[in-house]
Scaffold this active site. Structure first.
Site, PDB file in Angstrom:
ATOM      1  N   ILE A 630      10.335   7.590  19.289  1.00 49.58           N
ATOM      2  CA  ILE A 630      10.267   8.905  19.449  1.00 49.58           C
ATOM      3  C   ILE A 630       8.860   9.510  18.399  1.00 49.58           C
ATOM      4  O   ILE A 630       8.507  10.678  18.560  1.00 49.58           O
ATOM      5  CB  ILE A 630      11.437  10.024  19.404  1.00 49.58           C
ATOM      6  N   GLY A 631       8.565   8.718  17.752  1.00 50.41           N
ATOM      7  CA  GLY A 631       7.358   9.146  16.877  1.00 50.41           C
ATOM      8  C   GLY A 631       7.066   7.775  15.784  1.00 50.41           C
ATOM      9  O   GLY A 631       7.610   6.706  15.813  1.00 50.41           O
ATOM     10  N   GLY A 633       6.362   7.030  11.715  1.00 51.32           N
ATOM     11  CA  GLY A 633       6.510   7.443  10.233  1.00 51.32           C
ATOM     12  C   GLY A 633       5.544   6.843   9.098  1.00 51.32           C
ATOM     13  O   GLY A 633       4.814   6.057   9.912  1.00 51.32           O
ATOM     14  N   PHE A 635       6.339   4.491   7.158  1.00 52.63           N
ATOM     15  CA  PHE A 635       6.672   3.148   7.213  1.00 52.63           C
ATOM     16  C   PHE A 635       6.667   2.376   8.499  1.00 52.63           C
ATOM     17  O   PHE A 635       7.066   1.098   8.439  1.00 52.63           O
ATOM     18  CB  PHE A 635       7.740   3.070   6.061  1.00 52.63           C
ATOM     19  N   GLY A 636       6.923   3.089   9.412  1.00 52.39           N
ATOM     20  CA  GLY A 636       7.116   2.496  10.621  1.00 52.39           C
ATOM     21  C   GLY A 636       7.485   3.402  11.858  1.00 52.39           C
ATOM     22  O   GLY A 636       7.269   4.572  11.575  1.00 52.39           O
ATOM     23  N   LYS A 656      14.921   5.339  11.223  1.00 50.05           N
ATOM     24  CA  LYS A 656      13.504   5.056  10.738  1.00 50.05           C
ATOM     25  C   LYS A 656      13.603   3.465  10.489  1.00 50.05           C
ATOM     26  O   LYS A 656      14.525   2.920   9.936  1.00 50.05           O
ATOM     27  CB  LYS A 656      13.139   5.694   9.472  1.00 50.05           C
ATOM     28  N   ASP A 749       6.577  19.003  -1.272  1.00 49.58           N
ATOM     29  CA  ASP A 749       5.996  18.554  -0.252  1.00 49.58           C
ATOM     30  C   ASP A 749       6.245  19.678   0.921  1.00 49.58           C
ATOM     31  O   ASP A 749       6.616  19.259   2.319  1.00 49.58           O
ATOM     32  CB  ASP A 749       5.685  17.232   0.315  1.00 49.58           C
TER      33      ASP A 749
END
Length: 983
Positions: A630-631, A633, A635-636, A656, A749
């Site tokens: 679905i997306g 990140g 790192f992966g 993730k 952040d």
């Protein structure tokens, strides 16, 4: 020398040689560093620890086949005989391969050899230059580094020699070059051939990408990552160039991505792209072939990405470039009109003879009121059924016309390219209306009832079409048919509300009433029946009255009990609300139970695996099923999956993944985020379900948030939420940050992109990649990127982060939410943002932002961090606003354009309707405006609110945003005197 095995024919040998050469070219590349057979004389250095009558290392053999041999042993004692090569330049080698051909005599074949050995040792010594001599470096380990002890697989006797071949690798190479050394400890040995080289991935062009020759990595497990360059006339498929890895065996393996031929170019092989010829085109990146231009289009030059339409033909914005160019249609045929007795004009027509090559034919109607040769547009009250614009049928009814009036109607035929061509194709027809009867009376209601009378009230017809002479009331008992109706005439009054009393009615009877108006043209249509019942009639038994009274009493008692329960729960709810985390969707969430609990930085652990084990739950890989990506990140990939734990209901989760080939640092950062999340337990902070570290790939399993990141969700749903809903989202974020602050934790952040939202609009703080613990009230970074637009001034200047700097970031998040995902500070550069904020500039209120919320934003943006509210203060403030919605009704009006303030838009800067729509984040309607014929800003400023649904803009929030922007356009273009202001 004895040989064993099988023999090959000359043809087979040639084939095998060619095959192996091709295989070596495609698999790996051996880069030579040294080969003893290339030397006429070797000239290696020897060393013998003790003198003996036995022979030492001796160089023998013809040129090109020189060797060193020794047969030095003793009947007792220790042998230490060294042989060192000349200095070997390492070139680009990271790891070196040494191939040795040698022969070894069996010790049993040597008479009297007591201490004989059948092995020798291989060493290397690194140095930047050729600086060794007979005495340096010392003949020992260290400084020599041992590679391996080498034993002979085959040994020979005095009459037959057996050759052994051994290959050894060593690395990493850290200096410019090295020496190789052989240590003999008493054997009969001959070094026949020495070949030194390193493995490299050969220079290749593959998948339209070029990769240079790349030395293999320094270790047997090392992978060297190389980014390729797309060949001429090609470009990457995706945002970045393809990445390959050079493996330790000198072979390439693809990690991600590839290149393909650019638009206007086709593939001739997997290594070359050539331009499309004139008359051809290719629109997309890819390796498909060029195509001939579609009908009515052309390309005059090579490498065309699309073909141009020939004169008189066009292509609509939504048309694929593979479609033929088309033309506007001709005028409709057979246009005719009929007029009814009620002055309703019906127009009929046939399709145009020429449709321009398109099937999307539609029609629009224009009406003109004519007096002789003078015509003017019809009144806006004229009604078209089914519609005036975008007709797909070939007829329309036009009503609410004046009596005895001549009209001219234009029937336009249009298609998807009519607006582009500027050609109007229409046919005209005239029609003269007759006398029109009045429309239906409105809002009929009963105002009084007696045993024999009913009083009625109604409003005059919206379109009387002349003077109302009288009203006729038709009535009859509901049980009887309409044929038995009676009639009563009522004279009109001078007011808009009319009244009449119908008398001589039967007591206790239900009646039906209908009313119509009459002018000189005749009666209009009856109104919808209205029913009423006269009083009186049959008496009600005493028992029924008593029963009714008892029922009423019971109902009152139940109502009192229900009210008491509701008030008790409401009082309890108010108590909960004072301390709860919240409830914007009707859900009450209890306060966090983190008193005394403090966040522990995983970096304080010597072994990160211990922190992961303590804070994160290990899950078996068999419990998680990944369903789809679905997306992406840092790192992966981020995937949606199903978590099925024993004795628990299955649940949807987000997973993730750690990308293959990730470095040790990436893996540690990946697991650090898990060990951070594992310490948090709050309804407004993303929940960690567990980790999978005992199998590959490494996974982090978190709760699934259906709507994804908050900024993208708001942009996709612009204008769809109420202010209370938006404030509820803000409160959820503030509650999560209050919890983190109480844990002594700084996020660093905080931004809408790092907030996740589920299907119930509950917001949760996520993404702890930049977060760190507070040390003595502040955290000072050690480098790295800072999100300038969200970061407090002191954090930018001094790199010190506190909860107060998170409060500043929260104010920016508030602005993002109220502007539905607008980018803070728009397209300003980071330098301009820093300078403006330092000079005191603060973001203006977003459109339709309540003053109370913008004031809270300004409080979070106080320059002195001591004056900023805490997250607890922010939660309490938002609670007061939610409980008193009236405080959110004071909306700040949009500011007029100010050339000195870059945050106010200059509407006159836009050169097209598309630029204007993009500036207000309404770019989704560009095609709708173009298809409706609004191609210039001068056309746009004449739009009224009731025109927007016709264009396709039905969302109230979008209508409001567009009309506010149009009003600004009118003001700045000086059009207020010709366009009425809309409220």
């Amino acid at each position: 020398m004895a040989t064993t095995g099988f023999t090959l024919s000359p043809t087979s040998t040639l084939f095998l040689t060619v095959f192996l050469a091709v295989l070596t070219l495609t698999v790996c590349l051996q880069v030579p560093l040294y080969n003893s057979q290339d030397q006429r004389s070797l000239g290696w250095t020897t060393y013998h620890e003790t003198s003996s009558v036995q022979p030492e290392w001796t160089e023998t053999g013809p040129s090109g086949g020189r060797r060193y041999q020794i047969c030095r042993f003793a009947n007792g004692g220790r042998q230490n005989n060294w042989l060192r090569t000349t200095w070997i330049d390492a070139k680009q080698a990271n790891r070196v391969a040494v191939e040795i051909d040698f022969s070894m005599r069996e010790c049993v074949d040597i008479p009297g050899a007591v201490s004989c050995k059948e092995t020798f040792d291989l060493y290397y010594y690194e140095t930047d230059s050729d600086n060794a001599d007979q005495n340096w470096p010392p003949w020992s380990s260290p400084p020599y580094n041992k590679v391996d002890r080498i034993a002979a697989d085959g040994r020979f006797t005095h009459d037959t020699e057996v050759i052994n071949t051994k290959t050894r690798h060593f690395g990493p190479i850290t200096r410019n070059g090295f020496y190789l050394a052989f240590q003999d400890q008493g054997s009969c040995l001959a070094i026949l051939k020495l070949k030194v080289y390193y493995l490299a991935c050969q220079e290749i062009t593959m998948n339209f990408a070029y990769f240079p020759k790349t030395p293999a990595g320094p270790k047997s497990t090392a992978l060297v990552q190389v980014t390729g360059d797309c060949i001429d006339f090609s470009q990457p498929i995706g945002p970045e160039n393809p990445v390959y890895q050079c493996q330790s065996d000198g072979t390439w393996t693809l990690i991600d991505g590839s290149c393909a031929c650019s638009p206007g170019y086709e593939a001739t092989s997997d290594r070359a792209c050539q331009a499309c010829f004139a008359g051809e085109y290719k629109v997309n990146i890819g390796n498909s072939a060029c195509k001939a231009c579609p009908a009515q289009s052309y390309s005059l030059s090579q490498a065309s990405a699309q073909c141009l339409c020939t004169e008189g033909y066009y292509r609509a914005n939504k048309d694929p470039v593979s479609d033929p160019c088309t033309a506007p249609p001709s005028e409709p045929t057979g246009v005719r009109a009929t007029v009814s007795e009620s002055s309703v004009v019906t127009l009929f027509w046939n399709r145009p003879h020429n449709t321009g090559g398109r099937i999307d034919i539609f029609y629009r109607i224009e009406c003109e009121l004519c007096h002789g040769d003078q015509c003017q547009p019809c009144s806006y009250t004229v009604q078209y059924s089914p519609t005036q614009y975008g007709l797909t049928s070939s007829s329309v009814n036009i009503s609410r016309l004046d009596s005895y009036t001549e009209y001219r109607f234009k029937v336009y035929a249009e298609n998807g390219v009519s607006r582009l061509s500027g050609i109007e194709s229409y046919a005209t027809v005239n029609a003269t209306t007759s006398s029109a009867v009045p429309s239906t009376v409105r809002a009929v209601r009963v105002t009084a009832e007696t045993e024999n009378t009913i009083e009625l009230q109604w409003l005059v017809p919206e379109f009387p079409n002349g003077e109302i002479l009288e009203y006729e009331i038709r009535y009859h008992p509901q049980a009887a048919s309409v044929e038995g109706s009676k009639y009563q005439v009522s004279k009109p009054s001078n007011t808009g509300t009319q009244n009449a009393i119908v008398s001589q009615l039967e007591p206790g009877t239900d009646y039906s009433f209908e009313i119509r108006a009459r002018t000189e043209a005749g009666f209009g249509v009856y109104s919808y029946p209205t029913t009423a019942k006269t009083s009186g009639g049959t008496s009600v038994p005493i028992e029924a009255i008593a029963g009714s009274i008892a029922a009423v009493v019971i109902i009152l008692i139940l109502a009192i009990l229900i009210i008491f329960i509701i008030m008790s729960r409401r009082r309890k709810g108010y108590e909960l609300r004072d301390t709860s985390t919240v409830y914007t969707n009707g859900e009450v969430l209890l306060p966090p139970s983190n008193k005394g609990k403090t966040y522990i930085d995983p970096h304080t652990y010597e072994d990160l695996n211990l922190a992961v084990k303590e804070f994160a739950k290990e899950i078996s890989a068999t419990y998680v099923k990944i369903e789809e990506v679905i997306g992406g990140g840092e790192f992966g990939d981020v995937c949606r999956g199903m978590l099925k734990m024993p004795r628990r209901e299955p649940k949807i989760v987000a997973v993730k993944t750690l990308k293959p080939g990730a470095s040790l640092k990436d893996r540690n950062d990946f697991l650090t985020e898990a060990s951070i999340m594992g310490q948090f337990d709050d309804p407004n902070v993303i929940r960690l379900e567990g980790v999978i570290t005992k199998s590959r790939p490494v996974l982090i399993v978190i709760e699934y948030m259906e709507n994804g990141s908050l900024d993208r969700f708001l942009r996709n749903n612009d204008g769809k939420f109420t202010v209370i809903q938006l404030v509820g989202m803000l409160r959820g974020i503030a509650c999560g940050m209050r919890y983190l602050s109480e844990m002594n934790y700084v996020h660093r952040d905080l931004a809408a992109r790092n907030i996740l939202i589920n299907h119930r609009l509950v917001c949760k703080v996520a993404d702890f990649g930049l977060s760190r613990i507070k040390e003595e009230g502040a955290y000072e970074t050690k480098g790295g990127k800072i999100p300038i637009r969200w970061t407090a001034p002191e954090a930018i200047a001094y790199k010190k982060f506190t909860s107060a700097s998170d409060v500043w970031s929260y104010g920016i998040v508030m602005w993002e939410v109220m502007s539905y995902g607008e980018r803070p500070y728009w397209n300003w550069s980071n330098r301009d943002v820093i300078k403006s904020v330092e000079k005191g500039y603060r973001l203006p209120p977003p459109m339709d932002c309540p003053q109370a919320l913008h004031q809270l934003m300004l409080d979070t943006w106080q320059k002195d961090r001591i004056n900023r509210p805490t997250f607890l203060n922010i939660v309490n403030t938002l609670d007061r606003l939610i409980r008193n919605p009236s405080t959110l009704k004071n909306i700040i009006k949009a500011r007029p354009y100010n050339p000195l303030d870059p945050s106010t838009p200059d509407m006159t800067q836009f050169r097209s309707v598309a630029e204007w729509l993009e500036s207000i984040k309404m770019g989704r309607y560009i095609n709708a405006f173009a298809e409706a014929g609004y191609l210039k800003l001068d056309d746009v400023v004449r739009l009224m609110l009731h025109d927007l649904p016709r264009i396709g803009i039905t969302l109230v929030g979008h209508q409001k945003k567009i009309m506010n922007s149009i009003q600004a356009l009118r003001t700045q273009m000086g059009k207020d005197n010709v366009i009425p202001v809309l409220v």
